[in-house]
Design a protein around this motif. Structure first.
Motif: not given
Length: 156
Positions: A67-95
């Motif tokens: 974890a200490v090696t990614v300080g300052g980086a932008e980390i994206t998890t599954i919880e962060g893929l959906a759009g601000e309106d809650g709309e699923p990411h295109p990959v989530q929709r395709a799945f």
């Protein structure tokens, strides 16, 4: 005696301050300190891909990343893929449309790996998708549906 380290992480666009053992992996930091449990801890040896997240847009096995090696980086998890309106990411929709999951345990890592695979330009054919997604294992053997979902999302 081990001394925790103060660490600033940017996860899904939000700055997070945590205290963590400097030997802790990113998957443990995300799950235990940040409280985002969508990233799964599978083999804990970098063999299954269940823990895949994006760090500055690149696929990373979070069980092998301190974890200490990614300080300052932008980390994206599954919880962060959906759009601000809650709309699923295109990959989530395709799945969803391709029924590319069964038990769902590997799905967060598969989805994030697919996002990275497409962004890297490795989704031009089913064979290429299979090769570049090969680090993500699915015990339920939903591979044909996963390849179909990545193909579908890549053309969107």
């Amino acid at each position: 005696m081990n001394q925790d380290t103060r660490l600033s992480l940017t996860v899904n666009g939000e700055e997070r301050e945590i205290e963590i053992d400097p030997r802790a992996t990113l998957v443990d930091a995300l799950r235990d300190r940040v409280g985002l449990t969508g990233t799964k801890k599978g083999c804990d040896r970098g063999e299954c891909g269940a823990c895949t997240v994006l760090v500055d847009g690149r696929r990373v096995l979070s069980c092998l990343t301190l974890a200490v090696t990614v300080g300052g980086a932008e980390i994206t998890t599954i919880e962060g893929l959906a759009g601000e309106d809650g709309e699923p990411h295109p990959v989530q929709r395709a799945f969803l449309e391709s029924d590319a999951f069964q038990c769902g345990f590997c799905t967060p890592g598969q989805v994030l790996s697919a996002v990275g695979c497409i962004a890297e330009g490795h989704a031009g054919s089913p064979d290429e998708i299979r090769e570049w997604m090969s680090g993500n294992l699915c015990r339920c053997a939903a591979y044909p549906q996963i390849v179909a979902a990545v193909s579908k999302a890549a053309v969107r």
